[in-house]
Scaffold this active site. Sequence first.
Site, short mmCIF file in Angstrom:
data_model
loop_
_atom_site.label_atom_id
_atom_site.label_comp_id
_atom_site.label_asym_id
_atom_site.label_seq_id
_atom_site.Cartn_x
_atom_site.Cartn_y
_atom_site.Cartn_z
N HIS A 371 20.53 73.44 26.76
CA HIS A 371 21.84 73.72 26.16
C HIS A 371 21.79 74.63 24.96
CE1 HIS A 371 24.29 70.77 28.43
NE2 HIS A 371 23.19 70.06 28.46
N LYS A 567 35.64 73.60 16.09
CA LYS A 567 34.32 73.37 16.67
C LYS A 567 33.41 72.93 15.54
CE LYS A 567 34.35 77.75 18.04
NZ LYS A 567 33.95 77.69 19.44
N ARG A 568 32.16 72.51 15.85
CA ARG A 568 31.23 72.20 14.77
C ARG A 568 31.08 73.40 13.84
NH1 ARG A 568 28.53 67.08 14.99
NH2 ARG A 568 27.29 67.92 13.27
N LYS A 573 28.21 80.14 14.73
CA LYS A 573 29.57 80.15 15.26
C LYS A 573 30.50 81.01 14.41
CE LYS A 573 29.14 75.47 17.28
NZ LYS A 573 29.32 75.64 18.73
N THR A 675 32.71 75.32 25.48
CA THR A 675 33.63 74.69 26.43
C THR A 675 35.03 74.64 25.82
OG1 THR A 675 32.72 72.61 25.60
CG2 THR A 675 32.01 73.30 27.79
N LYS A 679 39.04 75.30 27.32
CA LYS A 679 40.22 74.44 27.11
C LYS A 679 41.40 75.25 26.58
CE LYS A 679 36.88 70.84 26.25
NZ LYS A 679 36.03 70.19 25.24
C1 GL5 Z 1 25.57 73.03 23.18
C2 GL5 Z 1 25.88 74.51 23.03
O1 GL5 Z 1 25.75 74.89 21.69
C3 GL5 Z 1 27.24 74.91 23.61
O2 GL5 Z 1 27.34 76.32 23.62
C4 GL5 Z 1 27.40 74.38 25.02
O3 GL5 Z 1 28.70 74.67 25.51
C5 GL5 Z 1 27.16 72.89 25.03
C6 GL5 Z 1 27.26 72.30 26.42
O4 GL5 Z 1 26.40 72.98 27.31
O5 GL5 Z 1 25.84 72.60 24.53
N1 GL5 Z 1 24.21 72.77 22.84
C7 GL5 Z 1 24.09 71.80 21.90
O6 GL5 Z 1 23.04 71.34 21.46
N2 GL5 Z 1 25.33 71.41 21.54
C8 GL5 Z 1 26.26 72.13 22.22
O7 GL5 Z 1 27.45 71.99 22.09
O8 GL5 Z 1 25.60 70.41 20.66
#
Ligand code: GL5
Length: 829
Positions: A371, A567-568, A573, A675, A679
């Site tokens: 991820h 978002k976080r 970001k 994601t 949305k």
């Molecule tokens: C994350 C990525 O940063 C996101 O881009 C991704 O959409 C998500 C789900 O695949 O995974 N990886 C990660 O460690 N976090 C995310 O949100 O917390």
Amino acid sequence: DSAAEMPMAAAWTAPLLSQTGDTVVDLRESIRAKLTFALGRTPESARPRDWFVATAMALRERVVAACMASEKAVPNKRVYYLSLEFLIGRLMSDAMNNLGLTDTTRAALRELGVDLDAVQDAEPDAALGNGGLGRLAACFMDSMASIGIPAIGYGIRYDHGLFRQSFEDGWQREAPETWLAEGNPWEFVRPDATYAIGFGGTVTLSSPGEGVIRRHWQPAETVRAVAHDIPVVGWRGRHVNRLRLWKAEAGEPVDLGRFNDGDHVGAVAARMRAEAISRVLYPSDSSADGQELRLRQEYFFTSASLQDLIARHVMERGDVRSLPDHAAIQLNDTHPAIAVPELMRILMEDHDLSWEDAWHVTTHTLNYTNHTLLPEALETWPVELMERLLPRHMQIIYLINWMHLEEQAKHGRQDAAHQDAAYLASISLIDEAHGRRVRMGHLAFHGARRVNGVSALHTDLMRSTVFAPLHALDPDKIVNKTNGITFRRWLHNANPGLTRLAVETVGAGVLDDPELLRGLEAHAEDPAFVARYAAVRRQRKEALAKVVAERTGIDIDPDALFDIQVKRIHEYKRQLLNVVETVALYQAIKAEPHRDWTPRVKIFAGKAAPSYVRAKLIIKLACDVAKAVNDDPEVAGRLKVVFLPNYSVSLAETIIPGADLSEQISTAGMEASGTGNMKFALNGALTVGTLDGANIEIRDHVGADNIFIFGLDAAGVQAREAEPGYAAKAIQASPRLAAALDMIASGRFSPEEPGRFRPLTDDLRQRDQYLLTADFDDYWRVQRSIDAAWRDPRGWWAKAIRNTARMAWFSSDRSMREYADEIWRVRLG
Ligand code: GL5
């Protein structure tokens, strides 16, 4: 009608008949009975929370039969989704909608004199995750149950989910979250599914004869994992899966010897140590956390889950060797990567498999999703810690690694280039360059049958960067599975008005098949349809404005363009890019107050990891800029800035349908997928974004004319990073950027502490790792083109409608079908 009168989950469900056959009277009496007999409350004394618990219990009852049936069924193959995080949020609207009971429940409660919306608001969010990774797991659970993939999700039942965020003079403060304070009406405790999890200790050898040597692990400490099941009801109640969350308990609740000796605290020390494992969710997002407790959490839930699924398999099929035919295990990121040696250990120690057989079963059952490629997020554990906590696993990892490196010497890897130490170091499971550490990504990769990325770009970058040498050894192993979102939550539940409009326009089939949203396209320029689409948006913006006023005291005008980044908080970001652009816009409006500015409200929300000092400073800057801008009468009616505290899944459900513009502005190559971007677009917000993660695929689907793309692409980022002094040059070339940074650095937003934001501005001037300066001018340009687009409502709404109409592919049902076909090879039920 006004936003306040708009029911949260509403009459669009008419085409969805009750899946349970319940009438209003049935449900009313059932809720009343729960309130009386399970809670011991009278309707007069019941608080909204009591009504919520009673309603949830009544609904839960309706899935019990289906639950038991699906537990008894023996599907040909099951999916086991192992995830340290499940950011599920509230469950009541999912349960009601999927059972077709929303209207029935509303009516039943009304007859009891209770308002369903208030009851829903009394449900605490189950925030067992940090961000996108955890929310993705929750969307996947909903989709698997909806399309009929037999599955169990495995995770941890944290007592405290993600912390509660508040602001004290613009500084983030964290408080513990307490979702379980009054129990969890959705769960079933399963004391019969309890497993022993060992830590520490020693490994001994035995010789059962004929020169065979066996190794046995004698842990020094044992903790119990107790199953707690939450039923996951799929769409139209057709299929029920389970989310099985493990709670940690001590073997003995109290050491009676010590207690009797008067050591009352010491007598429960072991219990505290055991229970600490499932006490709190680590609040780290996209960053590796080197705490020993974290490794204990990872091993705890992985071992319990593997023991549980193997026990089930052996009960159903007898022989553990057929596991790959009947089970597909998905490792959600590297958090459960210890599954590789743990599965090997269980197969060899408890089931007497040879190394070769155990390796075959392991590498044909496990799969791994990556991820993130951010170097600071790739998990590694010190060898010393692993040897102390999991001595047997460390031995197994050494042996796996030794065989892996040997094989490269055997199979066509004889040439000088491939023999050199640097090459072997790059594929080794042990990183020797930073102290000796186990690379969990390499371990998961090597032990998995399939490895996937979460967007096309991210998967390409996996192949060409972090995993390039491993990829070369097995070019078919990496596959792409672009993320998705469940439309049931993010369209049907979050935006009932838009859903009703879609149902009335293209038919109720759209609730089952999102591809039918396509039919909206034909209406993109039809004034009557546009008016209705715009009215839905207007209502959602009024609802959002109300929440903003309640939580921040700031009044915002629903006629303004709602420009939203939620978002976080993370440097990659680039919330800071958005804030700097806000400052530049503020300066521009003040310089020409009489120009016809497009009124904007900039809305931020998101949590920073408590130890992420710079992210917290970015929040403070956003809050300080908000204060200055909102207090300045000269920009009133043109610009407002809001930072909403305590972002959560349920808050997202209110924010997203009220957005006009969605900010997806990460440095290209750094956001694996995103994601939230999906949305927003589904709900008809236009995206301003970089060519990063799934933004690229969103552009491909909605069309380049219906999205605002700016900035460097991933290759451009790589090239720019190589240019020395790029930030200083960019600032010199952009008077607008220079002026905005000067204003922030001058203390204009922090008069009581003029140097407060210098760490941010100094960094941008000197290093600027996230290339904010490189993208600033193009971001400004595209934002002004958005201003112009907003002034042409017909054009704007046509674009918005085309976004909604073309987003069907981003349904997590599609993602899950792809996993089922190409990774799990499982048939849909
Ligand atoms: C994350 C990525 O940063 C996101 O881009 C991704 O959409 C998500 C789900 O695949 O995974 N990886 C990660 O460690 N976090 C995310 O949100 O917390």
